[in-house]
Design an enzyme around this catalytic site. Structure first.
Site, PDB file in Angstrom:
ATOM      1  N   HIS A  12       0.838  -1.204   0.000  1.00 46.74           N
ATOM      2  CA  HIS A  12       0.000   0.000   0.000  1.00 46.74           C
ATOM      3  C   HIS A  12       0.876   1.259   0.000  1.00 46.74           C
ATOM      4  O   HIS A  12       0.702   2.139  -0.841  1.00 46.74           O
ATOM      5  CB  HIS A  12      -0.921  -0.021   1.223  1.00 46.74           C
ATOM      6  CG  HIS A  12      -1.805   1.172   1.347  1.00 46.74           C
ATOM      7  ND1 HIS A  12      -3.100   1.184   0.897  1.00 46.74           N
ATOM      8  CD2 HIS A  12      -1.573   2.404   1.850  1.00 46.74           C
ATOM      9  CE1 HIS A  12      -3.634   2.369   1.129  1.00 46.74           C
ATOM     10  NE2 HIS A  12      -2.722   3.132   1.717  1.00 46.74           N
ATOM     11  N   GLU A  13       1.800   1.324   0.930  1.00 49.10           N
ATOM     12  CA  GLU A  13       2.630   2.538   1.022  1.00 49.10           C
ATOM     13  C   GLU A  13       3.494   2.679  -0.224  1.00 49.10           C
ATOM     14  O   GLU A  13       3.679   3.778  -0.736  1.00 49.10           O
ATOM     15  CB  GLU A  13       3.502   2.517   2.279  1.00 49.10           C
ATOM     16  CG  GLU A  13       2.739   2.316   3.592  1.00 49.10           C
ATOM     17  CD  GLU A  13       1.557   3.234   3.782  1.00 49.10           C
ATOM     18  OE1 GLU A  13       1.583   4.372   3.283  1.00 49.10           O
ATOM     19  OE2 GLU A  13       0.556   2.801   4.417  1.00 49.10           O
TER      20      GLU A  13
HETATM   21  N1  0A1 Z   1      -1.624   7.973   4.291  1.00 48.39           N
HETATM   22  C1  0A1 Z   1      -1.447   6.914   5.224  1.00 48.39           C
HETATM   23  C2  0A1 Z   1      -2.329   7.001   6.408  1.00 48.39           C
HETATM   24  C3  0A1 Z   1      -1.963   7.976   7.474  1.00 48.39           C
HETATM   25  C4  0A1 Z   1      -2.763   9.066   7.689  1.00 48.39           C
HETATM   26  C5  0A1 Z   1      -2.512   9.932   8.713  1.00 48.39           C
HETATM   27  C6  0A1 Z   1      -1.450   9.671   9.537  1.00 48.39           C
HETATM   28  O1  0A1 Z   1      -1.248  10.512  10.580  1.00 48.39           O
HETATM   29  C7  0A1 Z   1      -1.061  10.104  11.828  1.00 48.39           C
HETATM   30  C8  0A1 Z   1      -0.643   8.586   9.340  1.00 48.39           C
HETATM   31  C9  0A1 Z   1      -0.908   7.742   8.277  1.00 48.39           C
HETATM   32  C10 0A1 Z   1      -1.827   5.624   4.546  1.00 48.39           C
HETATM   33  O2  0A1 Z   1      -2.814   5.586   3.843  1.00 48.39           O
HETATM   34  O3  0A1 Z   1      -1.166   4.643   4.750  1.00 48.39           O
HETATM   35 ZN    ZN Z   2      -2.869   5.076   2.061  1.00 48.20          ZN
END
Ligand code: 0A1
Ligand code: ZN
Length: 890
Positions: A309-310
């Site tokens: 995913h990442e």
């Molecule tokens: N974009 C990341 C999810 C994510 C969103 C907010 C965060 O703040 C604490 C941390 C991660 C994903 O979709 O994996």
């Molecule tokens: Zn994501």
């Protein structure tokens, strides 16, 4: 901390930024309590913006040391001299230059005191950052919005002994010791313009593993995964998953990685799962570290999915980002869709689909049915952190899956190519995305796009009629959707229903329609009927005998579907449907019916309902040896929450728990010998492998043990105890412990103690121990949880510990969270209030456990509402918790 709830942010108020920041040069001198950040921002007026606009930079609790405009220090005591003002939360310049200028801002950050885990913070001794969604403003003043894209160069400096590893986004340019000091530095440059939410830095003393990936155009990419010293070997599976994900994105979407290095850092304090910062993904260590002795098969599958995913975000999220946070699903829904497809390709596709649909229903359907329901693309928000939801992620992915079904694989792939070509390097919208597919499929997707604008789960009611004389079978579909917050009336959704007609004993027949009420040739060819109005009728011809329709194959749309199939029909589907998903679904539907009947009987004071035919159908599945992972899914009954959602109103969690336990007991007794035989047959032989086939065997064996023990507690406990003592994998150990944990008595306490002592040094394993105890459906569990909060392995400030113990109590323990005396609600409300002062994001997420409170029976509803009101009325709440509390009560 901001404690006010300001005006909501509205999609319709979107305006392009008045200023652009082309270049960001950061000089960060790491220090535990006084990190200095010097930000040099090259800013210019946006030609598309307003020419008389003030420059307003976001801040959040910043401590400003100095600020200079084009080399001139601004006297912070005399803001009138430079026509502006500064507070910890904002920097304003009323009349900035109309040409490019440089703003130099020096801030000081106490990373050790940052308990919110947003911005720059420390996990143990490691310095790290989390900037999505609005964390960069806790590092420096900035236009902290995703449509401001800048080129970053970052110089990091730290004590060599404290942080020998210094990482940031992009490629490392230079670095080395600083002569005559115990400090060293590194300079990183990211050539790709990016929004501030993708910025990251890490400084620490970590153990590393390295590998290399050569892209198909020949670029050599250095891969690094950095973890706590001593855990390096546990990162090997993540590295393997990363390389598979990189190859998959090349093969399936033609997307290559675009930098010389890709780093992943695992930290133990993290609010979410992981973060896709450009070239420097930061992970909750739960999604990196795995060894057979500490991680279950499910952990392995999750690691594979989250790593992918990442990584996939590099294109869907980073190269093409979101114009504003209303477009969050543009990157999240699409990336979940991509990681689901990746996992399906790595493992058994029907089993993955079943697992994904279970999650969708458990989380998203529940959300959609309650006060927190919102559009996949919301049109207002108070606190964006509260929109990292199952609706944005999971339903967002389902929409793309439907789109692919509707326009076909070829137009879908061409649409993705067009999207990558056209939108690369931009901050895009859902409209930009959809336009690509409208072009490649030559279809008007306006009506389809309602999926983004209307919340709620559509209900599709189907009915069938067989005409013996005419040999026709007519299906009538009606769709409806209940009102959701702010949306009383819904327009029809475009719903693709994949279907087949199964003739008992023969299997699928070829679909033919009479062209009158019929489906189009394209629909018939694909076996997918499109519903786009409130009703649709389809008549099939040349149907030799009464068929059993298999509807919504593969779960082709995120809807609730009902069809008045008889129990015999369901058994036909369980054993003969060519669609694996619907074989599983038929078993779930059957079990749900039995359970609903039992719940009614229990509430009327009668004994639960029993049914030997269902056990018989399960016996057939259990004896098949083709796909143990699939069989394990069939043997797993709907959860208590699934049943509650099905009931929908006046829910009594105790009656549901009794009904489910009774059905498990009945199956355990009916299939005693078969379950025991399966358990013996499926014992692990040979060396350990985390692959899907081996995991499937373990899953089925443990599902068999679980049902066997439900039927015979004494013998079940004996087998479980032996399994626990000899288990070679965490999967088997935790499955055995789960069986024991649900049988009251001394054996359970001994087993729990022994497990703790065997795994004391492994926080991620101790989380499983916490979670298991929190989910025991017994009156003493709340006291147990309260005691465990005093345990030395518990930490109030670590999100993983908190979620394992308190989160699992609130979300997995239906009877005790919803205890009839309100004690569960009061407990969670108290924790939310206490946690809010430290970590509002995690507190708000915990509070959303109340999302189904309105569907409870009257007494519990009153108590839950009282607890929610107490939270909503508390002084100095964070916007995060206030938003969830108020929306839950609205
Ligand atoms: N974009 C990341 C999810 C994510 C969103 C907010 C965060 O703040 C604490 C941390 C991660 C994903 O979709 O994996
Ligand atoms: Zn994501």
């Amino acid at each position: 901390m901001r404690t006010d709830i300001a005006e909501p942010v509205r999609l319709k108020d979107y305006r392009v930024p008045d200023y652009l920041i082309d270049k960001v040069d950061l000089d960060v001198k790491l220090h535990p309590s006084a990190t200095r950040v010097l930000a040099r921002l090259t800013i210019r007026p946006n030609p598309q913006g307003r020419s008389d606009a003030a420059l307003i930079l976001d801040g959040d609790g910043l401590s400003l040391k100095k600020i200079a405009l084009d080399g001139q220090l601004l006297d912070l005591q005399k803001p009138e001299a430079w026509k502006g003002f500064v507070t910890p939360d904002q920097f304003t310049l009323h009349a900035p230059p109309r040409y490019p200028f440089v703003l130099e801002i020096e801030t000081e950050i106490d990373a050790t005191a940052n308990t919110r885990l947003m911005g720059l913070y420390r996990s143990g001794s490691v310095y790290c950052t989390q900037c999505e969604a609005e964390g960069f403003r806790r590092i420096t003043y900035f236009l902290d919005r995703p449509d401001v894209l800048s080129i970053y160069t970052v110089r990091l400096e730290a004590e060599l002994s404290e942080a020998p590893l210094l990482l940031s986004n992009g490629n490392r340019i230079t670095g080395g010791p600083i002569e005559g000091t115990p400090r060293h530095f590194a300079v990183w440059h990211d050539p790709y313009p990016k929004p501030s939410y993708l910025f990251a830095l890490v400084g620490g003393d970590l153990g590393s593993i390295f590998d290399e990936f050569t892209t198909r155009s020949g670029r050599k990419v250095a891969l690094g995964i950095h973890v706590e010293h001593g855990k390096e070997t546990a990162a090997a599976y993540a590295m393997d998953a990363l390389k598979r994900a990189m190859a998959w994105d090349e093969n399936i979407y033609g997307r290559e990685y675009d930098l010389d290095v890709f780093n992943i850092v695992a930290v133990s304090d993290f609010n979410m799962g992981a973060m896709e910062n450009k070239g420097l993904n930061i992970f909750n260590d739960k999604y990196v570290l795995a060894s057979p002795a500490t991680a279950t098969d499910m952990d392995y599958a999750n690691i594979e999915a989250v790593i992918a995913h990442e990584y996939f975000h590099n294109w869907t999220g980073n190269r093409i980002t979101c114009r504003d946070w209303f477009q969050l699903c543009l990157k999240e829904g699409l990336t979940v869709f991509r990681d689901h497809a990746f996992s399906a390709d790595m493992r058994s596709a029907p089993v993955r689909r079943i697992a994904d649909v279970r999650t969708l229903r458990a989380q998203q359907f529940t959300e959609d049915a309650g006060p927190l329901a919102h559009n996949v693309r919301p049109d207002t928000y108070y606190e964006i952190n509260n929109f990292y939801t199952a609706t944005i992620y999971e339903k967002g992915a389902e929409i793309i899956r439907m789109l692919k079904v509707l326009i076909g694989d070829d137009a879908f792939r061409k649409g993705m190519d067009l999207y990558f070509d056209r939108c690369d390097g931009t901050a895009a919208t859902i409209e930009d995305f959809i336009a690509c597919f409208a072009e490649t499929s030559k279809r008007d997707l306006t009506e389809f796009s309602r999926w983004y604008h209307q919340s709620g789960t559509p209900l599709v009611e189907a009915a069938g009629r067989y005409d013996e004389a005419a040999k026709t079978f007519t299906l009538d579909f009606t769709q409806s959707c209940k009102p959701t917050p702010g949306q009383d009336q819904k327009e029809p959704f475009v719903i693709p229903v994949a279907l087949g007609l199964v003739i008992p004993g023969q299997g699928d027949i070829a679909l033919r329609t009479d062209g009158h009420d019929g489906a189009s040739a394209a629909e018939i060819a694909r076996g997918v009927i499109e519903l786009s109005a409130a009703r649709r009728r389809i008549a099939f011809r040349d149907v030799p005998s009464r068929p059993v329709p298999s509807l919504l194959r593969g779960f082709s749309a995120p809807v609730r579907l009902t069809y008045p199939a008889s129990e015999t029909d369901l058994i036909t589907l369980i054993s003969h449907d060519s669609d694996g998903f619907n074989r599983w679904q038929a078993a779930q539907t059957y079990a749900t019916r039995l359970l609903l009947r039992s719940v009614d009987r229990i509430r009327a004071g009668d004994p639960p309902h029993a049914d030997k035919d269902f056990s018989g159908a399960l016996a057939v599945v259990l004896e098949e040896s083709t796909d143990p992972a699939f069989n394990a899914q069939v043997m797993t009954l709907p959860s208590e929450a699934d049943i509650a959602r099905e009931i929908g109103e006046d829910v009594d969690p105790d009656a549901i728990n009794l009904a489910r336990d009774a059905l498990r007991e009945a199956i355990g007794q009916d299939l005693k010998d078969l379950l025991r035989a399966a358990y013996d047959r499926l014992a692990d032989t040979g060396p350990y492998s985390p692959d899907a086939a081996a995991a499937g065997r373990r899953a089925l064996r443990n599902a068999a043990l679980d049902l066997f023990a439900a039927g015979d507690r004494i013998e079940g406990a004996r087998i479980a105890m032996r399994q626990l003592e000899t288990a070679a994998t965490m999967t088997d150990a935790i499955a055995a412990l789960a069986v024991l944990a649900h049988i009251p008595g001394d054996a359970r306490e001994t087993a729990l103690d022994a497990f703790y002592h065997a795994h004391e040094g492994e926080p991620l394993v101790i989380d499983k121990w916490f979670a298991l105890q929190a989910s025991i459906a017994e009156a003493g569990t709340l006291d147990r949880v309260k005691n465990l909060m005093k345990h030395k392995a518990f930490s109030f400030s670590n999100p993983n510990r908190m979620r394992a113990l308190v989160g699992c109590f609130a979300t997995l323990n239906q009877t005790q969270f919803n205890a009839g005396d309100g004690s569960g609600y009061d407990f969670i409300a108290n924790i939310v209030l206490e946690l809010d002062a430290k970590n509002p994001q995690v507190a708000a997420r915990l509070l959303s456990a109340f999302k189904s409170w309105r569907s409870l029976e009257a007494n519990r509803r009153i108590l839950a509402e009282r607890a929610l009101r107490r939270v909503a009325g508390a002084a100095s709440l964070s916007p995060d918790v206030k938003d969830i509390a108020e929306r839950s009560l609205a």
